[in-house]
Design a protein around this motif. Structure first.
Motif, PDB file in Angstrom:
ATOM      1  N   GLU A 197       0.840  -1.189  -0.186  1.00  0.00           N
ATOM      2  CA  GLU A 197      -0.111   0.204  -0.059  1.00  0.00           C
ATOM      3  C   GLU A 197       0.910   1.286   0.035  1.00  0.00           C
ATOM      4  N   VAL A 198       0.547   2.033  -0.929  1.00  0.00           N
ATOM      5  CA  VAL A 198       1.466   3.364  -1.186  1.00  0.00           C
ATOM      6  C   VAL A 198       0.778   4.299  -0.037  1.00  0.00           C
ATOM      7  N   ILE A 199       1.695   5.036   0.847  1.00  0.00           N
ATOM      8  CA  ILE A 199       1.332   5.794   1.828  1.00  0.00           C
ATOM      9  C   ILE A 199       1.162   7.382   1.348  1.00  0.00           C
ATOM     10  N   GLU A 200      -0.060   7.933   1.329  1.00  0.00           N
ATOM     11  CA  GLU A 200       0.127   9.433   0.647  1.00  0.00           C
ATOM     12  C   GLU A 200      -0.217  10.335   1.977  1.00  0.00           C
ATOM     13  N   ASN A 201       0.569  11.240   1.898  1.00  0.00           N
ATOM     14  CA  ASN A 201       0.666  12.228   2.928  1.00  0.00           C
ATOM     15  C   ASN A 201      -0.536  13.355   2.633  1.00  0.00           C
ATOM     16  N   ASP A 202      -1.724  12.772   2.923  1.00  0.00           N
ATOM     17  CA  ASP A 202      -2.892  13.962   2.890  1.00  0.00           C
ATOM     18  C   ASP A 202      -3.739  13.733   4.051  1.00  0.00           C
ATOM     19  N   GLU A 203      -4.894  14.518   3.881  1.00  0.00           N
ATOM     20  CA  GLU A 203      -5.837  14.438   5.168  1.00  0.00           C
ATOM     21  C   GLU A 203      -6.222  13.134   5.548  1.00  0.00           C
ATOM     22  N   GLU A 204      -5.980  12.185   4.841  1.00  0.00           N
ATOM     23  CA  GLU A 204      -6.615  11.057   5.387  1.00  0.00           C
ATOM     24  C   GLU A 204      -5.477  10.038   5.766  1.00  0.00           C
ATOM     25  N   ILE A 205      -4.198  10.727   6.083  1.00  0.00           N
ATOM     26  CA  ILE A 205      -3.102   9.596   6.424  1.00  0.00           C
ATOM     27  C   ILE A 205      -3.352   9.078   7.793  1.00  0.00           C
ATOM     28  N   SER A 206      -3.986   9.782   8.773  1.00  0.00           N
ATOM     29  CA  SER A 206      -4.446   8.984   9.845  1.00  0.00           C
ATOM     30  C   SER A 206      -5.108   7.710   9.874  1.00  0.00           C
ATOM     31  N   ILE A 207      -6.241   7.673   8.875  1.00  0.00           N
ATOM     32  CA  ILE A 207      -6.980   6.472   8.604  1.00  0.00           C
ATOM     33  C   ILE A 207      -5.965   5.370   8.278  1.00  0.00           C
ATOM     34  N   HIS A 208      -5.052   5.462   7.585  1.00  0.00           N
ATOM     35  CA  HIS A 208      -4.366   4.330   7.044  1.00  0.00           C
ATOM     36  C   HIS A 208      -3.002   4.193   7.573  1.00  0.00           C
ATOM     37  N   PHE A 209      -2.529   5.003   8.404  1.00  0.00           N
ATOM     38  CA  PHE A 209      -1.113   5.149   8.822  1.00  0.00           C
ATOM     39  C   PHE A 209      -0.993   5.611  10.350  1.00  0.00           C
ATOM     40  N   ARG A 210      -0.044   5.013  10.986  1.00  0.00           N
ATOM     41  CA  ARG A 210       0.240   5.473  12.645  1.00  0.00           C
ATOM     42  C   ARG A 210      -0.805   4.805  13.381  1.00  0.00           C
ATOM     43  N   ARG A 211      -1.405   3.667  13.147  1.00  0.00           N
ATOM     44  CA  ARG A 211      -2.517   2.957  13.967  1.00  0.00           C
ATOM     45  C   ARG A 211      -2.572   1.447  13.569  1.00  0.00           C
ATOM     46  N   ILE A 212      -3.300   0.703  14.151  1.00  0.00           N
ATOM     47  CA  ILE A 212      -3.581  -0.493  14.103  1.00  0.00           C
ATOM     48  C   ILE A 212      -4.567  -0.539  12.845  1.00  0.00           C
ATOM     49  N   THR A 213      -4.070  -0.936  11.763  1.00  0.00           N
ATOM     50  CA  THR A 213      -4.667  -0.817  10.241  1.00  0.00           C
ATOM     51  C   THR A 213      -5.551  -1.997   9.944  1.00  0.00           C
ATOM     52  N   PRO A 214      -6.730  -1.874   9.569  1.00  0.00           N
ATOM     53  CA  PRO A 214      -7.609  -3.197   8.910  1.00  0.00           C
ATOM     54  C   PRO A 214      -7.091  -3.302   7.675  1.00  0.00           C
ATOM     55  N   ILE A 215      -7.019  -4.572   7.359  1.00  0.00           N
ATOM     56  CA  ILE A 215      -6.823  -5.057   5.951  1.00  0.00           C
ATOM     57  C   ILE A 215      -8.061  -6.145   5.601  1.00  0.00           C
ATOM     58  N   TYR A 216      -8.650  -5.622   4.561  1.00  0.00           N
ATOM     59  CA  TYR A 216      -9.995  -6.329   4.118  1.00  0.00           C
ATOM     60  C   TYR A 216      -9.917  -7.326   2.900  1.00  0.00           C
ATOM     61  N   PRO A 217     -10.673  -8.161   3.020  1.00  0.00           N
ATOM     62  CA  PRO A 217     -11.025  -8.737   1.568  1.00  0.00           C
ATOM     63  C   PRO A 217     -11.579  -7.735   0.609  1.00  0.00           C
ATOM     64  N   ALA A 218     -10.716  -7.591  -0.484  1.00  0.00           N
ATOM     65  CA  ALA A 218     -11.061  -6.614  -1.559  1.00  0.00           C
ATOM     66  C   ALA A 218     -11.160  -7.284  -2.903  1.00  0.00           C
ATOM     67  N   THR A 219     -11.380  -6.458  -4.075  1.00  0.00           N
ATOM     68  CA  THR A 219     -11.514  -7.039  -5.295  1.00  0.00           C
ATOM     69  C   THR A 219     -10.951  -6.007  -6.204  1.00  0.00           C
ATOM     70  N   GLU A 220     -11.022  -6.444  -7.559  1.00  0.00           N
ATOM     71  CA  GLU A 220     -10.534  -5.582  -8.463  1.00  0.00           C
ATOM     72  C   GLU A 220     -11.255  -4.301  -8.739  1.00  0.00           C
ATOM     73  N   GLY A 221     -10.392  -3.088  -8.853  1.00  0.00           N
ATOM     74  CA  GLY A 221     -11.227  -1.762  -8.850  1.00  0.00           C
ATOM     75  C   GLY A 221     -11.403  -1.429  -7.394  1.00  0.00           C
ATOM     76  N   LEU A 222     -11.103  -2.122  -6.305  1.00  0.00           N
ATOM     77  CA  LEU A 222     -11.287  -1.437  -5.022  1.00  0.00           C
ATOM     78  C   LEU A 222     -10.232  -1.762  -4.031  1.00  0.00           C
ATOM     79  N   SER A 223      -9.411  -0.634  -3.918  1.00  0.00           N
ATOM     80  CA  SER A 223      -8.159  -0.841  -3.030  1.00  0.00           C
ATOM     81  C   SER A 223      -8.326  -0.761  -1.749  1.00  0.00           C
ATOM     82  N   GLN A 224      -7.303  -1.422  -1.021  1.00  0.00           N
ATOM     83  CA  GLN A 224      -7.743  -1.242   0.480  1.00  0.00           C
ATOM     84  C   GLN A 224      -7.908   0.210   1.093  1.00  0.00           C
ATOM     85  N   ARG A 225      -7.056   1.177   0.383  1.00  0.00           N
ATOM     86  CA  ARG A 225      -7.157   2.426   0.951  1.00  0.00           C
ATOM     87  C   ARG A 225      -8.428   3.150   0.498  1.00  0.00           C
ATOM     88  N   VAL A 226      -9.308   2.938  -0.465  1.00  0.00           N
ATOM     89  CA  VAL A 226     -10.501   3.460  -0.996  1.00  0.00           C
ATOM     90  C   VAL A 226     -11.497   2.524   0.170  1.00  0.00           C
TER      91      VAL A 226
END
Length: 472
Positions: free
Chosen positions: A163-192
């Motif tokens: 997962e590429v970490i982007e420095n934006d306003e949503e960084i606290s959702i994806h980084f610096r925490r216990i981060t969930p990893i979901y069952p995903a599919t094509e066209g739906l990234s973990q970040r989204v």
């Protein structure tokens, strides 16, 4: 092993789940369609539908398959490991190598955030995955998850999750925490996907509407609403484990309540007595070249008692391959036939249905029992098939036992007086398929059979709506 610690931690509440900001004034209903929200793009809605997610509740109960601790990361390994690890680093180099004509290897070299003199880079490799090349560029910060392997003198990860970490306003959702990893599919990234769930949790109404507690307070601690928040974005591993325990207990409790409801419905459902005197059964047993075992005789007595009752039988018969379940099923069908009713024998495959049909013909033809086969590819009946109908015998007699596959579920197979349904290898049939055959009025008796060994506790949990007989 030393760890690179990240200073920022998301705020937490007193009950251990992640604190969610309240700045969003709008609220959503649990049963609301995702399409009605208005902020999910249509391509993402289509991707969510591929995962069976169409409502707010579907998305909130799309639980993570694992979590990554992105509050701290270990140093890059110097040896290979069979245990996957989560690492974070900066992309210092990318390269694309071709070999064998059209085949490609895309390599990404990662460097630790705070390297020292002993630090070694990590090489991540993807084979023939062209889309990965478009997602990663030099200078980006990445989180990777995989097994480090020693390839020559290099430590590599082949096809790691990343997962590429982007420095934006949503960084606290994806980084610096216990981060969930979901069952995903094509066209739906973990970040989204993670961002959607985070936003939905923010927009939940202040009441527990739709997320009420489903279990008694002495069975599961806490509230279901808090458990759902904590399973997605836990403040600690302890909070994650507590949420997981709450949700598992809730799911099993709901399943047990459903089974109890089915059992109660079955007990009050009116049926008819489908048991004859047993003369046909006695003639069959005398003609067999072997004697029934004590377990077979015991199970036949249990089934006979159910057939003679006015409420519908719903019984599971389990026994190893070769234990004699078919003989018990034939005995049950003879009792029903002697009582003036038809019996249906349902097998999961055409080959198995034909085998049962051949056995029934050999055993029951001498008794004058009419047996028919109904599958998608073959339909036969035992007994004489006259070429010409005579004036005094214009109506063919109906079969007393019908053997078939899923073809018995369709309207073209009619039963005038169905009294017993036998389902072989029941685990290969869906609940709805069995229900379609047995949902008749008056209710027929149902006997399902399996050779799959089922521990007693599991049997009580999953088949709690059935009485259980075992040929041991």
């Amino acid at each position: 092993m030393n760890s690179a610690k990240l200073s920022h931690r998301s705020p937490t509440t007193d009950h251990g789940s992640q604190a969610f900001p309240k700045e969003l004034a709008s609220s959503v209903a649990i049963s609301q369609s995702l399409e009605e929200l208005g902020w999910i793009p249509r391509p993402k809605l289509l991707a969510l539908r591929r995962l069976g997610i169409e409502t707010v509740e579907d998305l909130l109960t799309h639980f993570p398959r694992r979590h990554e601790d992105r509050t701290e990361f270990p140093q890059f390994p110097r040896e290979e490991s069979d245990v996957p690890i989560c690492l974070c680093g900066e992309v210092t180099k990318t390269s694309l190598r071709r070999f064998g004509g059209w085949r490609k290897i895309f390599e990404v070299t990662l460097q630790e955030s705070n390297p020292n003199a002993l630090s070694e880079p990590l090489v991540c490799r993807w084979f023939n995955l062209h889309y990965v090349q478009k997602m990663i560029a030099t200078g980006q910060r990445m989180v990777v998850f995989g097994k480090p392997r020693l390839r020559g003198k290099r430590i590599c990860m082949d096809h790691p999750e990343f997962e590429v970490i982007e420095n934006d306003e949503e960084i606290s959702i994806h980084f610096r925490r216990i981060t969930p990893i979901y069952p995903a599919t094509e066209g739906l990234s973990q970040r989204v996907l993670r961002g959607m769930i985070y936003r939905l949790l923010n927009e939940l109404p202040s009441t527990d509407a739709g997320l009420e507690r489903l279990t008694p307070s002495n069975l599961a601690k806490g509230e279901r609403r808090d458990a759902i928040r904590a399973i997605h974005f836990p403040a600690s591993w302890e909070a994650r484990d507590a949420a997981h325990e709450h949700l598992v207990l809730t799911e099993f409790f709901a399943m047990q309540m459903l089974i109890a409801s089915r059992r109660a419905d079955a007990s009050i459902r009116q049926g008819e007595k489908h048991c004859g005197a047993g003369a046909l059964l006695d003639r069959l047993l005398k003609s067999l070249p072997f004697e029934l075992t004590a377990a077979q005789s015991r199970v036949i007595s249990e089934i006979r008692h159910d057939l003679a009752a006015s409420h519908a039988m719903n019984r599971l018969l389990q026994g190893d391959v070769g234990s004699g379940k078919t003989a018990v099923a034939i005995a049950a069908m003879l009792l029903a036939v002697e009582g003036g009713y038809q019996a249906a024998f349902m097998a999961p495959t055409q080959i198995l249905a034909e085998q049962h049909y051949d056995v029934l013909q050999r055993w029951l033809d001498p008794l004058g029992i009419r047996v028919a086969l109904r599958t998608a590819a073959r339909q036969e009946e035992s007994g004489p098939l006259p070429l010409f109908e005579h004036a005094g015998n214009s109506e063919r007699q109906e079969p007393q036992i019908i053997v078939g596959t899923h073809a018995l579920l369709y309207d073209k197979v009619s039963f005038s007086k169905l009294g017993l349904v036998v389902v072989d290898e029941q685990h290969k049939f869906g609940v709805a398929q069995r229900a379609q055959l047995s949902a008749r009025e008056p209710a027929p008796d149902v006997l399902v059979m399996t050779a799959t060994p089922i521990p007693r506790t599991l049997t009580m949990t999953i088949y709690g709506d059935l009485d259980v007989s075992t040929i041991d």
